[in-house]
Design a protein around this motif. Structure first.
Motif, PDB file in Angstrom:
ATOM      1  N   LEU A 218      30.392  24.986  34.594  1.00  0.00           N
ATOM      2  CA  LEU A 218      30.709  26.330  34.141  1.00  0.00           C
ATOM      3  C   LEU A 218      32.195  26.337  33.778  1.00  0.00           C
ATOM      4  N   ALA A 219      32.503  26.798  32.572  1.00  0.00           N
ATOM      5  CA  ALA A 219      33.894  26.788  32.129  1.00  0.00           C
ATOM      6  C   ALA A 219      34.251  28.131  31.500  1.00  0.00           C
ATOM      7  N   ARG A 220      35.509  28.468  31.602  1.00  0.00           N
ATOM      8  CA  ARG A 220      36.005  29.691  30.959  1.00  0.00           C
ATOM      9  C   ARG A 220      36.450  29.374  29.540  1.00  0.00           C
ATOM     10  N   VAL A 221      36.347  30.357  28.681  1.00  0.00           N
ATOM     11  CA  VAL A 221      36.818  30.198  27.306  1.00  0.00           C
ATOM     12  C   VAL A 221      38.299  29.812  27.317  1.00  0.00           C
TER      13      VAL A 221
ATOM     14  N   LYS B  41      39.531  26.988  28.373  1.00  0.00           N
ATOM     15  CA  LYS B  41      39.826  25.957  29.373  1.00  0.00           C
ATOM     16  C   LYS B  41      39.263  24.600  28.943  1.00  0.00           C
TER      17      LYS B  41
ATOM     18  N   SER C  28      39.747  22.881  24.536  1.00  0.00           N
ATOM     19  CA  SER C  28      39.749  24.326  24.712  1.00  0.00           C
ATOM     20  C   SER C  28      38.340  24.834  24.408  1.00  0.00           C
TER      21      SER C  28
ATOM     22  N   SER D 209      28.687  25.944  24.536  1.00  0.00           N
ATOM     23  CA  SER D 209      27.615  25.997  25.542  1.00  0.00           C
ATOM     24  C   SER D 209      26.412  25.229  25.021  1.00  0.00           C
TER      25      SER D 209
ATOM     26  N   VAL E 268      29.762  28.086  28.872  1.00  0.00           N
ATOM     27  CA  VAL E 268      31.117  28.614  28.674  1.00  0.00           C
ATOM     28  C   VAL E 268      31.059  30.140  28.708  1.00  0.00           C
ATOM     29  N   LEU E 269      31.884  30.732  29.557  1.00  0.00           N
ATOM     30  CA  LEU E 269      31.890  32.190  29.707  1.00  0.00           C
ATOM     31  C   LEU E 269      33.239  32.769  29.285  1.00  0.00           C
TER      32      LEU E 269
END
Lengths: 115, 109
Positions: free
Chosen positions: A12-15, A17, A80, A86, A114-115
């Motif tokens: 799970l990754a943040r936008v 990152k 990035s 996703s 990706v969230l």
């Protein structure tokens, strides 16, 4: 042993990152591949290493990086992450390198959200 | 670039029935592979068949290179055959495989 192993299985990754996915194989294969698989789409080749030579697809050239520190390991790096990243990322290896790709052995995949 | 089209997109079978999956490709293939993916599982190579007919277990693949098509025949289907079957052809000179969308097979008892 014909196993290709991928880590992590779920990410799970943040936008914005970075994301690093790892693949390993113990078959001493010359070639390692990374494919991207989205629902209802065919697996899409992103890049592959033949020995130490990296080949990246033209349409994803700037989006993905990779390294192969030794024959057994190959990474896929996203600097990035965006929502469009996703997907399931599939690593494969083969002993091919001449005119034919040879039989591909796939790992179980790394599912990136990706969230 | 090379394109791979598979049909049907999905198939529902009763256990024991036979099935035939089709793969058509846009350019000459030096290599053609059939893969199987179980629900939630990894892709597994079933057969490599660039031309002619090959058998493994209850699977038979026939590839007619000139006509740019291949088929995968599943005989006496079992519930464990449920999953997605993908066809892939070699790109030029060992540059990986181009995949089709796959055929989703569901076998019910």
């Amino acid at each position: 042993d014909t196993t290709v192993k991928q880590n992590p299985r779920y990410k799970l990754a943040r936008v914005g990152k970075p994301v690093n996915l790892i693949c390993s194989q113990t078959m001493n294969h010359d070639t390692m591949y990374w494919y991207q698989k989205k629902p209802n789409q065919a697996p899409k080749l992103l890049l592959f290493y033949y020995d130490k030579i990296l080949n990246r697809e033209a349409d994803t050239f700037e989006k993905f990086q990779s390294s192969r520190p030794n024959n057994s390991f190959c990474s896929l790096y996203i600097g990035s992450a965006g929502l469009e990243y996703s997907a399931m990322y599939l690593c494969a290896s083969s002993s091919g390198g001449g005119a034919n790709t040879g039989q591909l052995y796939f790992g179980e995949g790394s599912k990136l959200t990706v969230l | 670039g090379q394109q791979v089209q598979q049909s049907p997109s999905s198939l529902v079978l009763q256990e024991g029935e036979n099935a035939e999956l089709q793969c058509n490709f846009s350019s000459t293939a030096t290599q053609l592979q059939w893969f199987y993916q179980s629900p939630g599982g990894s892709l597994v190579s079933l057969l490599s068949n660039p031309s002619g007919t090959k058998h493994t277990g209850r699977l038979t693949s026939t590839t007619v290179t000139k006509e740019r098509r291949s088929s995968l025949h599943i005989s006496s289907s079992q519930t464990t055959d449920s999953g997605t079957y993908l066809c892939a052809i070699d790109r030029n000179y060992a540059q990986g495989l181009t995949f089709g969308l796959g055929t989703r097979v569901s076998v019910f008892p």
